[in-house]
Structures are given as structure tokens and as C-alpha cells.
Design a protein around this motif. Structure first.
Motif, PDB file in Angstrom:
ATOM      1  N   GLU A  94     -13.613 -18.153  13.564  1.00 51.72           N
ATOM      2  CA  GLU A  94     -13.508 -18.657  12.193  1.00 51.72           C
ATOM      3  C   GLU A  94     -14.545 -19.755  11.962  1.00 51.72           C
ATOM      4  OE1 GLU A  94      -9.494 -19.863  11.177  1.00 51.72           O
ATOM      5  OE2 GLU A  94     -10.339 -20.791   9.363  1.00 51.72           O
ATOM      6  N   THR A  95     -14.678 -20.658  12.952  1.00 50.34           N
ATOM      7  CA  THR A  95     -15.666 -21.737  12.842  1.00 50.34           C
ATOM      8  C   THR A  95     -17.071 -21.158  12.684  1.00 50.34           C
ATOM      9  OG1 THR A  95     -14.284 -23.129  14.239  1.00 50.34           O
ATOM     10  CG2 THR A  95     -16.575 -23.795  13.972  1.00 50.34           C
ATOM     11  N   ALA A  96     -17.365 -20.108  13.452  1.00 51.73           N
ATOM     12  CA  ALA A  96     -18.701 -19.506  13.392  1.00 51.73           C
ATOM     13  C   ALA A  96     -18.992 -18.933  12.010  1.00 51.73           C
ATOM     14  CB  ALA A  96     -18.837 -18.418  14.454  1.00 51.73           C
ATOM     15  N   ARG A  97     -17.924 -18.515  11.308  1.00 53.01           N
ATOM     16  CA  ARG A  97     -18.121 -17.945   9.964  1.00 53.01           C
ATOM     17  C   ARG A  97     -18.146 -19.011   8.884  1.00 53.01           C
ATOM     18  NH1 ARG A  97     -13.635 -15.117   9.256  1.00 53.01           N
ATOM     19  NH2 ARG A  97     -13.043 -14.554  11.370  1.00 53.01           N
ATOM     20  N   SER A  98     -17.808 -20.253   9.262  1.00 54.36           N
ATOM     21  CA  SER A  98     -17.577 -21.280   8.231  1.00 54.36           C
ATOM     22  C   SER A  98     -18.836 -22.012   7.795  1.00 54.36           C
ATOM     23  CB  SER A  98     -16.574 -22.305   8.755  1.00 54.36           C
ATOM     24  OG  SER A  98     -17.195 -23.083   9.760  1.00 54.36           O
ATOM     25  N   GLY A  99     -20.026 -21.654   8.348  1.00 54.57           N
ATOM     26  CA  GLY A  99     -21.234 -22.361   7.954  1.00 54.57           C
ATOM     27  C   GLY A  99     -21.664 -23.353   9.008  1.00 54.57           C
ATOM     28  N   GLU A 100     -21.860 -24.616   8.631  1.00 54.04           N
ATOM     29  CA  GLU A 100     -22.373 -25.607   9.569  1.00 54.04           C
ATOM     30  C   GLU A 100     -21.358 -25.913  10.670  1.00 54.04           C
ATOM     31  OE1 GLU A 100     -24.071 -29.116   7.948  1.00 54.04           O
ATOM     32  OE2 GLU A 100     -25.857 -28.009   7.323  1.00 54.04           O
ATOM     33  N   ARG A 101     -21.812 -25.774  11.897  1.00 51.05           N
ATOM     34  CA  ARG A 101     -20.923 -26.093  13.019  1.00 51.05           C
ATOM     35  C   ARG A 101     -21.748 -26.595  14.196  1.00 51.05           C
ATOM     36  NH1 ARG A 101     -22.843 -20.837  11.614  1.00 51.05           N
ATOM     37  NH2 ARG A 101     -23.187 -19.658  13.505  1.00 51.05           N
ATOM     38  N   ILE A 102     -21.059 -27.242  15.116  1.00 46.37           N
ATOM     39  CA  ILE A 102     -21.729 -27.772  16.296  1.00 46.37           C
ATOM     40  C   ILE A 102     -21.326 -26.928  17.496  1.00 46.37           C
ATOM     41  CG2 ILE A 102     -22.120 -29.802  17.742  1.00 46.37           C
ATOM     42  CD1 ILE A 102     -22.985 -30.179  14.840  1.00 46.37           C
ATOM     43  N   LEU A 103     -22.343 -26.458  18.198  1.00 42.17           N
ATOM     44  CA  LEU A 103     -22.099 -25.677  19.412  1.00 42.17           C
ATOM     45  C   LEU A 103     -22.179 -26.623  20.611  1.00 42.17           C
ATOM     46  CD1 LEU A 103     -21.973 -22.816  20.844  1.00 42.17           C
ATOM     47  CD2 LEU A 103     -24.450 -22.939  20.907  1.00 42.17           C
ATOM     48  N   PHE A 104     -21.131 -26.639  21.420  1.00 44.23           N
ATOM     49  CA  PHE A 104     -21.132 -27.412  22.666  1.00 44.23           C
ATOM     50  C   PHE A 104     -21.446 -26.455  23.800  1.00 44.23           C
ATOM     51  CE2 PHE A 104     -19.238 -31.686  22.040  1.00 44.23           C
ATOM     52  CZ  PHE A 104     -19.050 -31.637  20.674  1.00 44.23           C
ATOM     53  N   ARG A 105     -22.552 -26.744  24.495  1.00 42.82           N
ATOM     54  CA  ARG A 105     -22.923 -25.898  25.622  1.00 42.82           C
ATOM     55  C   ARG A 105     -22.994 -26.726  26.880  1.00 42.82           C
ATOM     56  NH1 ARG A 105     -27.811 -23.628  26.280  1.00 42.82           N
ATOM     57  NH2 ARG A 105     -28.789 -24.676  24.523  1.00 42.82           N
ATOM     58  N   LEU A 106     -22.568 -26.136  27.975  1.00 39.61           N
ATOM     59  CA  LEU A 106     -22.739 -26.772  29.268  1.00 39.61           C
ATOM     60  C   LEU A 106     -23.902 -26.063  29.949  1.00 39.61           C
ATOM     61  CD1 LEU A 106     -21.550 -28.824  31.283  1.00 39.61           C
ATOM     62  CD2 LEU A 106     -20.271 -26.942  32.291  1.00 39.61           C
TER      63      LEU A 106
END
Ligand SMILES: [Zn+2]
Length: 288
Positions: free
Chosen positions: A228-240
Motif C-alpha cells: 500500500e505504501t508503495a502505491r501511495s506516492g512519496e515514500r522512504i525505502l529503508f535498505r540494509l
């Protein structure tokens, strides 16, 4: 990976050289593969190295170059050779050899008895290459003469673009562990809506405590919400991002604003994560 041993830098340089040579070895193998493809195509009557689309797009040279360099890309990834400076120069040199090699293979197959010029002299490879270059023409069939060499330069640019692009796209700029000669692995920890600044700060600040960070992940961005977050527009991806050998790690925050399947975006922050925490986080990811 600190060492007090005085021989350590020498040993590391040696290991680095061996890995580099092994990578070039794989590069030679992939050049052989490119020659084989060119050879088979020529036997079927197609000169791949002269395959243009719409008269100006050297698609054939680009593809052969891609095949020729695939071993370098594979080797650099397998052996953790860093693609920069010397390794890119060596790749270009290898590709230079492969370019003429492929032209030579096509010539040998297409004209096993050599070719004769207007005066009836039989030409070898270089004579043929020169004559063929001067006879390059567009749709109007007027030979370019010396300007044909400009087209050859274009061929070579396409050839090396195909060649350098592969390793470049794959490896340059990827986080790299200098102590272990390995490229970092990646795993996605969370997608968080950009508006959730409080949650983002909380995650960022608890990165040195695996247990707290993990429970924050579940609280702030449980896996069920990622889609849902991915479809919502601006988001922050946390990657390790972490070294598969020493587990030295980084938490990378990227801003995504594109389609739901966007894989990477603008890097906002890169924060160190202790190796002990990396181990714990990976273990808890596997358990989940
Ligand atoms: Zn490492």
C-alpha cells in the motif's frame, strides 16, 4: 578488519591482483564466446559486426561488445573486483582487442580466400578492413571514403558501450567492502510513507539496537503495509547494505516517488550499522 601484521598490505595487494587477473581470465572466455557468436552468424551469412539498424544504429557491434565483456562483469562480481580506474581501462583494452578479433573472425568466415581489390590484388585482413571502411555508405550508396573511419569509430564506441555498460551498470557505485574485496548485498527492511517523519526518525535512531529496531519495524512499517505504501506516492525505502564476509553494514534511506515497482531512488542518508546488529537483523529477517 584491522591488522598489525606488517605484511598485511602486501598480502592484500597480492590477493587483489589475483582476483583481478581471474576476472580478466573470465573476460577472455567471454571474448571467445563473442567470437563464436560472430563466427556462427557469419557462417549463416550475417556479418554481426556490420549489423546496423536504420543505417546508423550499430546494434550488432553493441551486442557483440556486450557478450565480449560479460565475463568481466561476472568476474568482477564473483571476485569482488572493484570496477574503477585501472579495471575499466583494462576492460577497454580487452574490448579493443575483441573488436578487431570479431572483425577478423567475420572476415575469415565470409571471405575464406581473402578478397581482391579492383586491380586484382588479394587483400589480407587489414587491407580488407581499410577497403571495407572506405566503402561504407548510407542509403544513397555513395561510399564515404576516409569518412568511413568515422563510422568505424562509431562501431567501436557502440562495441565498448555495450562492453563497459554491463559491468558499469552492475557494479559501479555499489557499496563495496575494501577489507574483504566484496560487493555489499542488499535487503529491503521497510517502505515508510514519506509523511511519517516521526516513524522515520525513530527507525533511523534505533539502528544500533537490533531488538529495538526490529520491533520498531513491526510497529511502524510491517510487511503487510509495504504494498500500500508503495502505491501511495512519496515514500522512504529503508535498505540494509552489508558485506557478506565481515557483515560491516550501512542503513540506506532512499526517497521513492515513482511507480509501485520502483526499486531505487535518491539516496537521502547512509548510516553505519555495526556488524553485530547486521547479523541480528539478517537473522530476524530470515525468521520472519
Ligand atoms: Zn567486509
Amino acid at each position: 578488519m584491522a591488522s598489525t601484521d606488517a605484511a598485511e598490505p602486501n598480502r592484500r595487494a597480492l590477493v587483489g591482483s589475483i582476483r583481478f587477473v581471474a576476472t580478466l581470465g573470465l573476460g577472455l572466455l567471454s571474448c571467445a564466446l563473442a567470437f563464436f557468436i560472430t563466427y556462427e552468424a557469419a557462417k549463416a551469412g550475417l556479418n554481426l559486426m556490420g549489423w546496423y539498424v536504420n543505417w546508423v544504429m550499430p546494434v550488432g557491434p553493441l551486442l557483440v561488445g556486450l557478450a565480449a565483456s560479460s565475463g568481466i562483469a561476472l568476474g568482477a562480481w564473483l571476485f569482488g573486483v572493484r570496477m574503477s580506474g585501472i579495471s575499466l581501462a583494462a576492460t577497454l583494452l580487452l574490448l579493443g582487442g575483441a573488436f578487431f578479433g570479431a572483425e577478423y573472425v567475420a572476415f575469415r568466415v565470409l571471405y575464406p580466400g581473402g578478397v581482391a581489390d579492383d586491380q586484382g590484388n588479394v587483400l589480407g585482413f587489414w587491407g580488407y578492413f581499410d577497403a571495407a571502411t572506405r566503402m561504407i555508405h548510407f542509403e544513397n550508396r555513395r561510399a564515404l571514403g576516409l569518412f568511413g573511419y568515422l563510422m568505424r569509430v562509431l562501431d567501436f564506441l557502440a562495441f565498448s558501450a555495450g562492453g563497459v555498460l554491463g559491468p558499469l551498470l552492475l557494479l559501479v557505485g555499489r557499496p563495496y567492502c575494501r577489507a574483504c574485496y566484496r560487493y555489499h548485498r542488499n535487503s529491503v527492511l521497510a517502505h515508510v510513507p514519506a509523511g511519517n517523519e516521526e516513524g522515520i526518525a525513530e527507525l533511523r535512531d534505533t539502528r544500533s539496537n537490533a531488538a529495538q529496531f526490529t520491533s520498531n519495524l513491526i510497529k511502524i512499517a510491517p510487511k503487510e503495509t509495504w504494498e500500500e505504501t508503495a502505491r501511495s506516492g512519496e515514500r522512504i525505502l529503508f535498505r540494509l547494505s552489508w558485506c557478506p564476509s565481515c557483515r560491516d553494514g550501512q542503513l540506506i534511506l532512499e526517497k521513492l516517488a515513482g511507480l509501485p515497482d520502483q526499486k531505487s531512488g535518491r539516496v537521502l542518508e547512509q548510516l553505519p550499522v555495526p556488524s553485530r546488529v547486521v547479523g541480528d537483523l539478517l537473522a530476524s529477517q530470515r525468521a520472519a
